[in-house]
Motif scaffolding. Sequence first.
Motif, PDB file in Angstrom:
ATOM      1  N   PHE A  10      26.584 -22.334  10.186  1.00  0.00           N
ATOM      2  CA  PHE A  10      25.979 -22.602   8.875  1.00  0.00           C
ATOM      3  C   PHE A  10      24.820 -23.583   8.976  1.00  0.00           C
ATOM      4  N   LEU A  11      24.961 -24.591   9.815  1.00  0.00           N
ATOM      5  CA  LEU A  11      23.889 -25.565   9.980  1.00  0.00           C
ATOM      6  C   LEU A  11      22.627 -24.894  10.529  1.00  0.00           C
ATOM      7  N   SER A  12      22.792 -24.072  11.546  1.00  0.00           N
ATOM      8  CA  SER A  12      21.622 -23.436  12.160  1.00  0.00           C
ATOM      9  C   SER A  12      20.917 -22.510  11.175  1.00  0.00           C
ATOM     10  N   LEU A  13      21.658 -21.658  10.484  1.00  0.00           N
ATOM     11  CA  LEU A  13      21.022 -20.771   9.510  1.00  0.00           C
ATOM     12  C   LEU A  13      20.474 -21.551   8.318  1.00  0.00           C
ATOM     13  N   GLY A  14      21.221 -22.539   7.869  1.00  0.00           N
ATOM     14  CA  GLY A  14      20.775 -23.342   6.725  1.00  0.00           C
ATOM     15  C   GLY A  14      19.489 -24.091   7.010  1.00  0.00           C
ATOM     16  N   CYS A  15      19.403 -24.686   8.193  1.00  0.00           N
ATOM     17  CA  CYS A  15      18.171 -25.398   8.568  1.00  0.00           C
ATOM     18  C   CYS A  15      17.000 -24.436   8.681  1.00  0.00           C
ATOM     19  N   TRP A  16      17.222 -23.306   9.313  1.00  0.00           N
ATOM     20  CA  TRP A  16      16.135 -22.340   9.501  1.00  0.00           C
ATOM     21  C   TRP A  16      15.643 -21.811   8.150  1.00  0.00           C
ATOM     22  N   LEU A  17      16.580 -21.389   7.308  1.00  0.00           N
ATOM     23  CA  LEU A  17      16.192 -20.843   6.000  1.00  0.00           C
ATOM     24  C   LEU A  17      15.574 -21.914   5.107  1.00  0.00           C
ATOM     25  N   GLY A  18      16.148 -23.104   5.117  1.00  0.00           N
ATOM     26  CA  GLY A  18      15.586 -24.192   4.320  1.00  0.00           C
ATOM     27  C   GLY A  18      14.174 -24.532   4.764  1.00  0.00           C
ATOM     28  N   SER A  19      13.943 -24.485   6.065  1.00  0.00           N
ATOM     29  CA  SER A  19      12.610 -24.771   6.587  1.00  0.00           C
ATOM     30  C   SER A  19      11.604 -23.707   6.161  1.00  0.00           C
ATOM     31  N   ILE A  20      12.028 -22.458   6.156  1.00  0.00           N
ATOM     32  CA  ILE A  20      11.128 -21.381   5.722  1.00  0.00           C
ATOM     33  C   ILE A  20      10.783 -21.551   4.245  1.00  0.00           C
ATOM     34  N   ILE A  21      11.782 -21.849   3.434  1.00  0.00           N
ATOM     35  CA  ILE A  21      11.535 -22.035   2.000  1.00  0.00           C
ATOM     36  C   ILE A  21      10.622 -23.235   1.765  1.00  0.00           C
ATOM     37  N   PHE A  22      10.864 -24.322   2.481  1.00  0.00           N
ATOM     38  CA  PHE A  22       9.977 -25.479   2.369  1.00  0.00           C
ATOM     39  C   PHE A  22       8.565 -25.104   2.799  1.00  0.00           C
ATOM     40  N   PHE A  23       8.442 -24.345   3.894  1.00  0.00           N
ATOM     41  CA  PHE A  23       7.136 -23.947   4.404  1.00  0.00           C
ATOM     42  C   PHE A  23       6.359 -23.141   3.359  1.00  0.00           C
ATOM     43  N   ILE A  24       7.045 -22.263   2.648  1.00  0.00           N
ATOM     44  CA  ILE A  24       6.390 -21.470   1.599  1.00  0.00           C
ATOM     45  C   ILE A  24       5.824 -22.386   0.519  1.00  0.00           C
ATOM     46  N   VAL A  25       6.623 -23.339   0.078  1.00  0.00           N
ATOM     47  CA  VAL A  25       6.176 -24.292  -0.949  1.00  0.00           C
ATOM     48  C   VAL A  25       5.035 -25.153  -0.396  1.00  0.00           C
ATOM     49  N   PHE A  26       5.191 -25.605   0.835  1.00  0.00           N
ATOM     50  CA  PHE A  26       4.201 -26.449   1.495  1.00  0.00           C
ATOM     51  C   PHE A  26       2.846 -25.744   1.584  1.00  0.00           C
ATOM     52  N   ALA A  40      -6.869 -26.950   6.178  1.00  0.00           N
ATOM     53  CA  ALA A  40      -5.529 -26.592   5.706  1.00  0.00           C
ATOM     54  C   ALA A  40      -4.901 -25.553   6.637  1.00  0.00           C
ATOM     55  N   GLY A  41      -5.703 -24.590   7.090  1.00  0.00           N
ATOM     56  CA  GLY A  41      -5.208 -23.576   8.015  1.00  0.00           C
ATOM     57  C   GLY A  41      -4.729 -24.162   9.327  1.00  0.00           C
ATOM     58  N   VAL A  42      -5.422 -25.174   9.811  1.00  0.00           N
ATOM     59  CA  VAL A  42      -5.013 -25.845  11.050  1.00  0.00           C
ATOM     60  C   VAL A  42      -3.660 -26.528  10.850  1.00  0.00           C
ATOM     61  N   VAL A  43      -3.505 -27.215   9.724  1.00  0.00           N
ATOM     62  CA  VAL A  43      -2.237 -27.901   9.433  1.00  0.00           C
ATOM     63  C   VAL A  43      -1.109 -26.882   9.285  1.00  0.00           C
ATOM     64  N   VAL A  44      -1.378 -25.797   8.575  1.00  0.00           N
ATOM     65  CA  VAL A  44      -0.367 -24.759   8.386  1.00  0.00           C
ATOM     66  C   VAL A  44      -0.003 -24.126   9.735  1.00  0.00           C
ATOM     67  N   GLY A  45      -0.998 -23.846  10.560  1.00  0.00           N
ATOM     68  CA  GLY A  45      -0.729 -23.264  11.878  1.00  0.00           C
ATOM     69  C   GLY A  45       0.126 -24.170  12.747  1.00  0.00           C
ATOM     70  N   TYR A  46      -0.194 -25.459  12.728  1.00  0.00           N
ATOM     71  CA  TYR A  46       0.592 -26.437  13.481  1.00  0.00           C
ATOM     72  C   TYR A  46       2.041 -26.447  12.975  1.00  0.00           C
ATOM     73  N   SER A  47       2.200 -26.474  11.663  1.00  0.00           N
ATOM     74  CA  SER A  47       3.537 -26.516  11.067  1.00  0.00           C
ATOM     75  C   SER A  47       4.321 -25.244  11.345  1.00  0.00           C
ATOM     76  N   LEU A  48       3.641 -24.103  11.266  1.00  0.00           N
ATOM     77  CA  LEU A  48       4.319 -22.834  11.500  1.00  0.00           C
ATOM     78  C   LEU A  48       4.786 -22.720  12.949  1.00  0.00           C
ATOM     79  N   ALA A  49       3.992 -23.199  13.883  1.00  0.00           N
ATOM     80  CA  ALA A  49       4.411 -23.166  15.285  1.00  0.00           C
ATOM     81  C   ALA A  49       5.685 -23.978  15.484  1.00  0.00           C
ATOM     82  N   ARG A  50       5.766 -25.152  14.845  1.00  0.00           N
ATOM     83  CA  ARG A  50       6.973 -25.985  14.952  1.00  0.00           C
ATOM     84  C   ARG A  50       8.156 -25.316  14.261  1.00  0.00           C
ATOM     85  N   LEU A  51       7.905 -24.675  13.119  1.00  0.00           N
ATOM     86  CA  LEU A  51       8.954 -23.939  12.415  1.00  0.00           C
ATOM     87  C   LEU A  51       9.492 -22.826  13.314  1.00  0.00           C
TER      88      LEU A  51
END
Length: 155
Positions: A10-26, A40-51
């Motif tokens: 649950f932790l692994s799926l919850g963290c992954w899904l929560g991160s995706i939802i946060f990323f969409i809002v972000f 903004a694209g550079v920041v988003v690209g950096y964040s998406l790679a970490r996600l």
Amino acid sequence: MAATLRFLQFLSLGCWLGSIIFFIVFTQGIFGVMPSKDLAGVVVGYSLARLHIMGLIAGSVYLLSTAAVEKSIAALARPAALLVFLMILCTMVSQYGVIARMDVLRAQMGSVDATAAGDPLRVAFDRLHQYSVRLESVVLFSGLAALFLTARRGP
């Protein structure tokens, strides 16, 4: 031990899904507050790679926990685990295929925002961006289904 392994599922799926939802809002907000869309694209690209890295780790933790909690590698053939495999595959295709090609196009253009919408490089970039969004959507909806199936399965 079983409770710890279920917690890890649950932790692994919850963290992954929560991160995706946060990323969409972000991403919706970052383009409105940054001084340029390119920045903004550079920041988003950096964040998406970490996600994506976090997602690959979370997916691996889920699969290992699933096999361990059921004491069987056959557990990885169940629908929830197969959905997590799909999530991992889509994440890898997105990060190491689609986004890698977008990065090359971005470098060739210099500025995505300053490149005309009809320019072949921009057309290719925009098409790849749509693929990236679709892959991330598959990951999100597969994750929600996997989480539901995992919860429904019970202890």
